[in-house]
Design a protein around this motif. Structure first.
Motif, PDB file in Angstrom:
ATOM      1  N   ILE A  34      -1.926   1.874   3.345  1.00 45.98           N
ATOM      2  CA  ILE A  34      -2.927   2.277   2.351  1.00 45.98           C
ATOM      3  C   ILE A  34      -2.835   3.792   2.222  1.00 45.98           C
ATOM      4  O   ILE A  34      -2.884   4.506   3.238  1.00 45.98           O
ATOM      5  CB  ILE A  34      -4.345   1.887   2.820  1.00 45.98           C
ATOM      6  N   LEU A  35      -2.698   4.292   1.009  1.00 53.43           N
ATOM      7  CA  LEU A  35      -2.631   5.744   0.844  1.00 53.43           C
ATOM      8  C   LEU A  35      -4.033   6.343   1.021  1.00 53.43           C
ATOM      9  O   LEU A  35      -5.011   5.803   0.513  1.00 53.43           O
ATOM     10  CB  LEU A  35      -2.054   6.107  -0.525  1.00 53.43           C
ATOM     11  N   PRO A  36      -4.137   7.456   1.750  1.00 50.51           N
ATOM     12  CA  PRO A  36      -5.465   7.985   2.074  1.00 50.51           C
ATOM     13  C   PRO A  36      -6.192   8.627   0.889  1.00 50.51           C
ATOM     14  O   PRO A  36      -7.412   8.723   0.890  1.00 50.51           O
ATOM     15  CB  PRO A  36      -5.195   9.025   3.155  1.00 50.51           C
ATOM     16  N   LYS A  37      -5.449   9.042  -0.143  1.00 43.49           N
ATOM     17  CA  LYS A  37      -6.097   9.699  -1.286  1.00 43.49           C
ATOM     18  C   LYS A  37      -5.911   8.876  -2.555  1.00 43.49           C
ATOM     19  O   LYS A  37      -4.960   8.104  -2.672  1.00 43.49           O
ATOM     20  CB  LYS A  37      -5.502  11.092  -1.501  1.00 43.49           C
ATOM     21  N   THR A  38      -6.819   9.080  -3.507  1.00 41.66           N
ATOM     22  CA  THR A  38      -6.683   8.452  -4.827  1.00 41.66           C
ATOM     23  C   THR A  38      -6.373   9.542  -5.849  1.00 41.66           C
ATOM     24  O   THR A  38      -6.620  10.731  -5.604  1.00 41.66           O
ATOM     25  CB  THR A  38      -7.961   7.697  -5.233  1.00 41.66           C
ATOM     26  N   ALA A  39      -5.843   9.134  -6.997  1.00 43.23           N
ATOM     27  CA  ALA A  39      -5.414  10.101  -8.018  1.00 43.23           C
ATOM     28  C   ALA A  39      -6.582  10.944  -8.527  1.00 43.23           C
ATOM     29  O   ALA A  39      -6.458  12.155  -8.725  1.00 43.23           O
ATOM     30  CB  ALA A  39      -4.746   9.357  -9.174  1.00 43.23           C
ATOM     31  N   THR A  40      -7.731  10.304  -8.761  1.00 42.31           N
ATOM     32  CA  THR A  40      -8.940  10.996  -9.223  1.00 42.31           C
ATOM     33  C   THR A  40     -10.119  10.387  -8.451  1.00 42.31           C
ATOM     34  O   THR A  40      -9.960   9.369  -7.779  1.00 42.31           O
ATOM     35  CB  THR A  40      -9.184  10.777 -10.736  1.00 42.31           C
ATOM     36  N   VAL A  95      -7.626   2.522  -5.267  1.00 41.75           N
ATOM     37  CA  VAL A  95      -6.896   2.744  -4.024  1.00 41.75           C
ATOM     38  C   VAL A  95      -5.454   2.277  -4.251  1.00 41.75           C
ATOM     39  O   VAL A  95      -5.220   1.312  -4.982  1.00 41.75           O
ATOM     40  CB  VAL A  95      -7.548   1.935  -2.872  1.00 41.75           C
ATOM     41  N   VAL A  96      -4.496   2.967  -3.634  1.00 36.87           N
ATOM     42  CA  VAL A  96      -3.085   2.566  -3.760  1.00 36.87           C
ATOM     43  C   VAL A  96      -2.594   2.052  -2.407  1.00 36.87           C
ATOM     44  O   VAL A  96      -2.763   2.714  -1.375  1.00 36.87           O
ATOM     45  CB  VAL A  96      -2.196   3.741  -4.233  1.00 36.87           C
ATOM     46  N   THR A  97      -2.004   0.857  -2.416  1.00 34.89           N
ATOM     47  CA  THR A  97      -1.390   0.322  -1.199  1.00 34.89           C
ATOM     48  C   THR A  97       0.119   0.209  -1.424  1.00 34.89           C
ATOM     49  O   THR A  97       0.566   0.030  -2.558  1.00 34.89           O
ATOM     50  CB  THR A  97      -1.957  -1.063  -0.830  1.00 34.89           C
TER      51      THR A  97
END
Length: 308
Positions: free
Chosen positions: A103-109, A114-116
């Motif tokens: 799971i990526l810890p940051k989101t684009a905005t 959430v991005v996995t």
């Protein structure tokens, strides 16, 4: 009530897209708790934040929320292989260390999904079962349902990196496995699927891709993107700066990101361990008991997926 308030940006998104009304949440959560208390066959979590995740996943339709909770806990009983790995098993830590599901810890905005990242090529199909990999991803997703408001409001985008995938991996994707994973993703998990991005696709991928597409409705077919080696194309959807170093990003290496989640898991350890208590007792279900056949249909036929 112990419900975390949303940021102003997410609160507005939840209002517009999910029909969320802060003045009604407490009443809706209590309604679901009262309903669960009257279900002799369901053993369910009743923490407020957990139930809010299901309400959001059903756009605050109380009937859909009840149905989703019932299916979610029925799966624990009728498809236990999906929940095979427990948080304190050595296998959990082993699979987490592989970095197959990240799971990526940051989101684009502040209001982005959430991005996995799923990298099947990082595990040996002779050593690990797909169900075990999936079990670990479910535990992590459950943790995010109470920890991460972007997950419950904005949903999830997935990068499926097929670098290093072999025939052994594809052979694990039997109709039975795919159906169980599909029912969990579509009917049980309260998560909005906002797009899947395929990269590093191997020869023969089209056959699998077409099988996946056949499971989806038109809306979700339009949310599948094949970038292969064209990362610049992927960056238009998922900004480079939130991606791991391995994809030209600035979020740290996969190893560093997974160390972050290992610490987070420790914080939620007893809550996740608690999950083994929940499920259904089909002998106590009012009316006809559910069976694997009623959930997954006849072997060899797929239910069409209808994500929101």
């Amino acid at each position: 009530m112990t419900i975390r308030p949303l940021t102003p940006e997410l609160a507005e998104k939840a209002r517009v897209e999910l029909n969320e009304d802060p003045n009604r949440i407490a009443k809706d959560v209590q309604h679901i708790k009262d309903w669960l208390a009257k279900q002799p066959h369901i053993r369910a979590r009743t923490d407020d934040q957990w139930l809010v995740a299901f309400l959001r996943g059903c756009k605050f339709s109380l009937e859909r929320t009840k149905e989703k909770l019932d299916i979610f806990y029925s799966l624990h009983t009728l498809a236990p292989e999906l929940f095979n790995v427990k948080v304190n098993d050595a296998l959990f830590k082993e699979i987490l260390d592989l970095g197959t599901y990240t799971i990526l810890p940051k989101t684009a905005t502040p209001t982005s999904p959430v991005v996995t990242v799923i990298r099947p090529g990082t595990y040996d199909p002779d050593k690990y079962k797909l169900y075990d990999i999936f079990s670990v991803s479910i535990l992590l997703q459950n943790m995010l349902l109470i920890d991460n408001d972007n997950m419950t409001v904005a949903g999830v985008q997935t990068i499926l990196d097929l670098e290093g995938v072999t025939m052994g991996h594809f052979l694990q994707m039997t109709p039975s496995v795919m159906k169980r994973m599909a029912v969990l993703s579509q009917d049980a998990a309260p998560v909005r699927m906002k797009g899947t991005h395929y990269i590093n696709t191997p020869p023969g991928f089209e056959t699998v891709f077409n099988a996946i597409k056949s499971l989806l409705n038109e809306k979700n077919r339009s949310r599948l993107y094949v970038h292969n080696k064209n990362y610049d194309e992927m960056y238009k959807f998922i900004p480079q700066e939130i991606l791991p170093t391995e994809y030209g990003g600035k979020a740290g290496t996969f190893k560093e990101i997974n160390e972050y989640w290992k610490k987070k898991v420790q914080h939620y350890n007893s809550w996740l361990e608690d999950g083994v208590k929940y499920g259904t007792d089909e002998s106590k279900r009012p009316g006809k008991p559910k069976s694997a056949e009623t959930l997954f249909g006849v072997e060899g036929s797929f239910r069409q997926l209808d994500f929101d």
